[in-house]
Design an enzyme around this catalytic site. Sequence first.
Site: not given
Ligand code: IPE
Ligand code: IPE
Ligand code: MG
Length: 235
Positions: A13-14, A16, A18, A26, A61, A64, A199
Amino acid sequence: MNNIPNHVAIIMDGNGRWAQEKGKKRSEGHKEGGKTLEKLALYAKKLGIKVLSVYAFSTDNFKRSKEEVDFLMDLVIHYFNNKLNKVCDEGIKIIFSGRREPLRDDVLEAMDKIVEKTKNNTNCILNICINYGGQEEIVDASIKVANDLRIGKIKENDLNRETFLKYLYQDLPPIDLLIRTGKEHRLSNFMLYQSFYAEIYFVDTYFPDFLENDFDIAIEYYISRNRTFGNVKTN
Ligand code: IPE
Ligand code: IPE
Ligand code: MG
């Protein structure tokens, strides 16, 4: 390293944030995340980890924008067709977890191709979760169980927590270490059944920046834990 985990899972995660924090789109974060995944898969193999499961795209997802979903699906195809050669050459077997519906045909085709290409690899398994939901997986497994009960393939007494595992998308060992990058402390519907005694390691670092050194720190955290599985500590 001693006591290396058998099965490591990462909620990547993260991506976008980043990108956004750097004033980029994104999609740039997703591209960079792809590069990080490639590095970590090679590194996991080098460390002797047997299974690396990664959350690449959740069923949720699809909420989105079409633009972001399309970009991610195109990126997936690009990776499977062109980018993962090194991973394949290093003997890593790629498998997928998730529902096929409603993934695009070209995405499914690229996925099937890489599964076929790496099916005889034995060094490490990379389980990529695409259009994956943990509750969906349990529901799908339950439907298969109900069917096997109906046709008499199994009896109620045959069912227990180990035999139920065989009905999940892939037959994998339990998750030992579950890592979530990117500041959030939640599971977001990831591998709920398999993480029953995992863990859990939460780290603020956004996934694109989570490199080999950060992975080492997560493994060290895992090694430092005293896993009791419901029992009490004996020493
Ligand atoms: C979880 O992240 C899904 C993936 C990393 C692919 P999300 O960004 O979709 O989850 P939430 O919305 O923070 O719970
Ligand atoms: C995780 O990163 C990848 C996917 C869910 C595809 P995000 O797209 O959720 O990035 P943030 O959480 O919005 O930063
Ligand atoms: Mg995310």
